[in-house]
Scaffold this motif. Sequence first.
Motif, PDB file in Angstrom:
ATOM      1  N   PRO A 194       7.932 -19.961  14.919  1.00 43.46           N
ATOM      2  CA  PRO A 194       7.252 -18.696  14.681  1.00 43.46           C
ATOM      3  C   PRO A 194       5.739 -18.898  14.588  1.00 43.46           C
ATOM      4  O   PRO A 194       5.277 -19.894  14.039  1.00 43.46           O
ATOM      5  CB  PRO A 194       7.825 -18.214  13.349  1.00 43.46           C
ATOM      6  N   ILE A 195       5.006 -17.946  15.148  1.00 48.92           N
ATOM      7  CA  ILE A 195       3.554 -17.930  15.013  1.00 48.92           C
ATOM      8  C   ILE A 195       3.256 -17.097  13.773  1.00 48.92           C
ATOM      9  O   ILE A 195       3.577 -15.914  13.714  1.00 48.92           O
ATOM     10  CB  ILE A 195       2.885 -17.315  16.257  1.00 48.92           C
ATOM     11  N   ILE A 196       2.635 -17.720  12.775  1.00 49.61           N
ATOM     12  CA  ILE A 196       2.369 -17.048  11.503  1.00 49.61           C
ATOM     13  C   ILE A 196       1.099 -16.223  11.645  1.00 49.61           C
ATOM     14  O   ILE A 196       0.004 -16.753  11.764  1.00 49.61           O
ATOM     15  CB  ILE A 196       2.236 -18.071  10.361  1.00 49.61           C
ATOM     16  N   ARG A 197       1.295 -14.896  11.647  1.00 53.06           N
ATOM     17  CA  ARG A 197       0.179 -13.960  11.769  1.00 53.06           C
ATOM     18  C   ARG A 197      -0.051 -13.286  10.417  1.00 53.06           C
ATOM     19  O   ARG A 197       0.777 -13.372   9.520  1.00 53.06           O
ATOM     20  CB  ARG A 197       0.489 -12.922  12.853  1.00 53.06           C
ATOM     21  N   ILE A 198      -1.164 -12.590  10.291  1.00 49.79           N
ATOM     22  CA  ILE A 198      -1.518 -11.960   9.018  1.00 49.79           C
ATOM     23  C   ILE A 198      -0.384 -11.077   8.499  1.00 49.79           C
ATOM     24  O   ILE A 198      -0.037 -11.138   7.318  1.00 49.79           O
ATOM     25  CB  ILE A 198      -2.837 -11.171   9.145  1.00 49.79           C
ATOM     26  N   GLN A 199       0.222 -10.275   9.369  1.00 47.18           N
ATOM     27  CA  GLN A 199       1.268  -9.356   8.896  1.00 47.18           C
ATOM     28  C   GLN A 199       2.495 -10.099   8.375  1.00 47.18           C
ATOM     29  O   GLN A 199       3.267  -9.538   7.605  1.00 47.18           O
ATOM     30  CB  GLN A 199       1.666  -8.345   9.972  1.00 47.18           C
ATOM     31  N   TYR A 232      -2.251 -27.422  12.994  1.00 44.14           N
ATOM     32  CA  TYR A 232      -1.842 -26.018  13.081  1.00 44.14           C
ATOM     33  C   TYR A 232      -0.432 -25.760  12.551  1.00 44.14           C
ATOM     34  O   TYR A 232      -0.023 -24.608  12.445  1.00 44.14           O
ATOM     35  CB  TYR A 232      -1.926 -25.519  14.528  1.00 44.14           C
ATOM     36  N   TYR A 233       0.306 -26.810  12.228  1.00 39.35           N
ATOM     37  CA  TYR A 233       1.669 -26.616  11.725  1.00 39.35           C
ATOM     38  C   TYR A 233       1.636 -26.270  10.233  1.00 39.35           C
ATOM     39  O   TYR A 233       0.858 -26.823   9.464  1.00 39.35           O
ATOM     40  CB  TYR A 233       2.522 -27.857  11.967  1.00 39.35           C
ATOM     41  N   VAL A 234       2.508 -25.352   9.844  1.00 39.48           N
ATOM     42  CA  VAL A 234       2.626 -24.911   8.453  1.00 39.48           C
ATOM     43  C   VAL A 234       4.059 -25.166   8.013  1.00 39.48           C
ATOM     44  O   VAL A 234       5.005 -24.901   8.755  1.00 39.48           O
ATOM     45  CB  VAL A 234       2.295 -23.410   8.327  1.00 39.48           C
ATOM     46  N   PHE A 283      -5.490  -9.842   2.709  1.00 36.05           N
ATOM     47  CA  PHE A 283      -6.676 -10.670   2.500  1.00 36.05           C
ATOM     48  C   PHE A 283      -6.492 -11.517   1.251  1.00 36.05           C
ATOM     49  O   PHE A 283      -6.184 -11.011   0.188  1.00 36.05           O
ATOM     50  CB  PHE A 283      -7.913  -9.777   2.365  1.00 36.05           C
ATOM     51  N   GLY A 284      -6.637 -12.828   1.392  1.00 41.14           N
ATOM     52  CA  GLY A 284      -6.546 -13.701   0.221  1.00 41.14           C
ATOM     53  C   GLY A 284      -5.530 -14.813   0.394  1.00 41.14           C
ATOM     54  O   GLY A 284      -5.056 -15.104   1.490  1.00 41.14           O
ATOM     55  N   ALA A 285      -5.218 -15.449  -0.740  1.00 45.08           N
ATOM     56  CA  ALA A 285      -4.334 -16.617  -0.755  1.00 45.08           C
ATOM     57  C   ALA A 285      -2.863 -16.206  -0.749  1.00 45.08           C
ATOM     58  O   ALA A 285      -2.483 -15.193  -1.332  1.00 45.08           O
ATOM     59  CB  ALA A 285      -4.633 -17.482  -1.976  1.00 45.08           C
ATOM     60  N   HIS A 286      -2.066 -17.019  -0.075  1.00 46.17           N
ATOM     61  CA  HIS A 286      -0.621 -16.810   0.026  1.00 46.17           C
ATOM     62  C   HIS A 286       0.047 -18.183   0.032  1.00 46.17           C
ATOM     63  O   HIS A 286      -0.488 -19.123   0.618  1.00 46.17           O
ATOM     64  CB  HIS A 286      -0.246 -16.091   1.329  1.00 46.17           C
ATOM     65  N   ILE A 287       1.200 -18.284  -0.580  1.00 47.41           N
ATOM     66  CA  ILE A 287       1.996 -19.506  -0.475  1.00 47.41           C
ATOM     67  C   ILE A 287       3.112 -19.207   0.516  1.00 47.41           C
ATOM     68  O   ILE A 287       3.876 -18.257   0.345  1.00 47.41           O
ATOM     69  CB  ILE A 287       2.547 -19.961  -1.836  1.00 47.41           C
ATOM     70  N   TRP A 288       3.172 -20.014   1.589  1.00 44.95           N
ATOM     71  CA  TRP A 288       4.162 -19.805   2.646  1.00 44.95           C
ATOM     72  C   TRP A 288       5.539 -20.154   2.113  1.00 44.95           C
ATOM     73  O   TRP A 288       5.767 -21.264   1.615  1.00 44.95           O
ATOM     74  CB  TRP A 288       3.808 -20.658   3.866  1.00 44.95           C
ATOM     75  N   LYS A 289       6.489 -19.227   2.232  1.00 50.90           N
ATOM     76  CA  LYS A 289       7.828 -19.407   1.662  1.00 50.90           C
ATOM     77  C   LYS A 289       8.913 -19.348   2.717  1.00 50.90           C
ATOM     78  O   LYS A 289      10.032 -18.948   2.442  1.00 50.90           O
ATOM     79  CB  LYS A 289       8.072 -18.353   0.580  1.00 50.90           C
ATOM     80  N   LYS A 290       8.569 -19.745   3.909  1.00 50.84           N
ATOM     81  CA  LYS A 290       9.554 -19.751   4.996  1.00 50.84           C
ATOM     82  C   LYS A 290       9.529 -21.121   5.662  1.00 50.84           C
ATOM     83  O   LYS A 290       8.802 -22.008   5.262  1.00 50.84           O
ATOM     84  CB  LYS A 290       9.237 -18.651   6.006  1.00 50.84           C
ATOM     85  N   ASP A 291      10.325 -21.249   6.715  1.00 51.28           N
ATOM     86  CA  ASP A 291      10.414 -22.516   7.427  1.00 51.28           C
ATOM     87  C   ASP A 291       9.140 -22.817   8.213  1.00 51.28           C
ATOM     88  O   ASP A 291       8.227 -21.995   8.282  1.00 51.28           O
ATOM     89  CB  ASP A 291      11.625 -22.499   8.370  1.00 51.28           C
ATOM     90  N   LYS A 292       9.148 -23.949   8.840  1.00 44.68           N
ATOM     91  CA  LYS A 292       7.997 -24.416   9.617  1.00 44.68           C
ATOM     92  C   LYS A 292       7.586 -23.394  10.665  1.00 44.68           C
ATOM     93  O   LYS A 292       8.414 -22.726  11.284  1.00 44.68           O
ATOM     94  CB  LYS A 292       8.359 -25.735  10.309  1.00 44.68           C
ATOM     95  N   GLY A 293       6.271 -23.274  10.835  1.00 41.02           N
ATOM     96  CA  GLY A 293       5.714 -22.376  11.839  1.00 41.02           C
ATOM     97  C   GLY A 293       4.378 -22.918  12.312  1.00 41.02           C
ATOM     98  O   GLY A 293       3.952 -24.006  11.906  1.00 41.02           O
ATOM     99  N   VAL A 294       3.721 -22.154  13.171  1.00 39.09           N
ATOM    100  CA  VAL A 294       2.384 -22.528  13.630  1.00 39.09           C
ATOM    101  C   VAL A 294       1.410 -21.433  13.196  1.00 39.09           C
ATOM    102  O   VAL A 294       1.731 -20.244  13.211  1.00 39.09           O
ATOM    103  CB  VAL A 294       2.321 -22.768  15.157  1.00 39.09           C
ATOM    104  N   LEU A 295       0.240 -21.863  12.817  1.00 40.08           N
ATOM    105  CA  LEU A 295      -0.750 -20.980  12.221  1.00 40.08           C
ATOM    106  C   LEU A 295      -1.595 -20.276  13.269  1.00 40.08           C
ATOM    107  O   LEU A 295      -2.191 -20.917  14.130  1.00 40.08           O
ATOM    108  CB  LEU A 295      -1.653 -21.802  11.297  1.00 40.08           C
ATOM    109  N   ASN A 296      -1.631 -18.961  13.191  1.00 38.57           N
ATOM    110  CA  ASN A 296      -2.439 -18.147  14.091  1.00 38.57           C
ATOM    111  C   ASN A 296      -3.865 -18.038  13.545  1.00 38.57           C
ATOM    112  O   ASN A 296      -4.118 -18.318  12.369  1.00 38.57           O
ATOM    113  CB  ASN A 296      -1.817 -16.752  14.221  1.00 38.57           C
ATOM    114  N   GLN A 297      -4.765 -17.596  14.405  1.00 33.16           N
ATOM    115  CA  GLN A 297      -6.156 -17.398  13.992  1.00 33.16           C
ATOM    116  C   GLN A 297      -6.259 -16.403  12.849  1.00 33.16           C
ATOM    117  O   GLN A 297      -5.333 -15.648  12.590  1.00 33.16           O
ATOM    118  CB  GLN A 297      -6.979 -16.913  15.171  1.00 33.16           C
TER     119      GLN A 297
END
Length: 181
Positions: A23-28, A48-50, A67-81
Amino acid sequence: CKFINGKAFKPEDWEKKESGGLPIIRIQNLNNEKAEFNYTSRIVEEKYYVNNGDLLFSWSGSRGTSFGAHIWKKDKGVLNQHIFRVEFLSKCIKEYLYIALNRAVGEIEENLHGGVGLVHITKGNLEEIQIPLPPIEVQREIVAEIEGYQKIIDGARQVVDHWKPDVQGYLDEELKNFHTE
């Protein structure tokens, strides 16, 4: 802290889930559990891997939500701009840094560029934010206290979300009592 910006994926990099890509991790995807992902099978640089548990910072987004900090709570993904992956020193715990960054977000939102709903911060401005760094044990105490308050807030929010007043039933009962007097 070190802030690593995500990759600018092009529409031709996007695939469906069935492709088997990541998955490409986007803002939404940071603040909406139901937001759909784009996927990619493209091999990208390691930076770029998360992974689950990584600290991310959306440097462009909507006030009060993405806008702001988030802790990723899903499986591995790649970080979008428009999203930084945050690397930090061992003198800091992730949950404390998450809280400290989001505490600064209110001030950032008041002072930064953007339209009515959107704000953004440059990497340079983000790196200039001074965050107090107490000893690890004090950081843990701060996090524990805030998490305790958050549990109370979440419980109250559930009560409000599930409370369904029976106004009609109340009115019917009052009218019935009124007529019998």
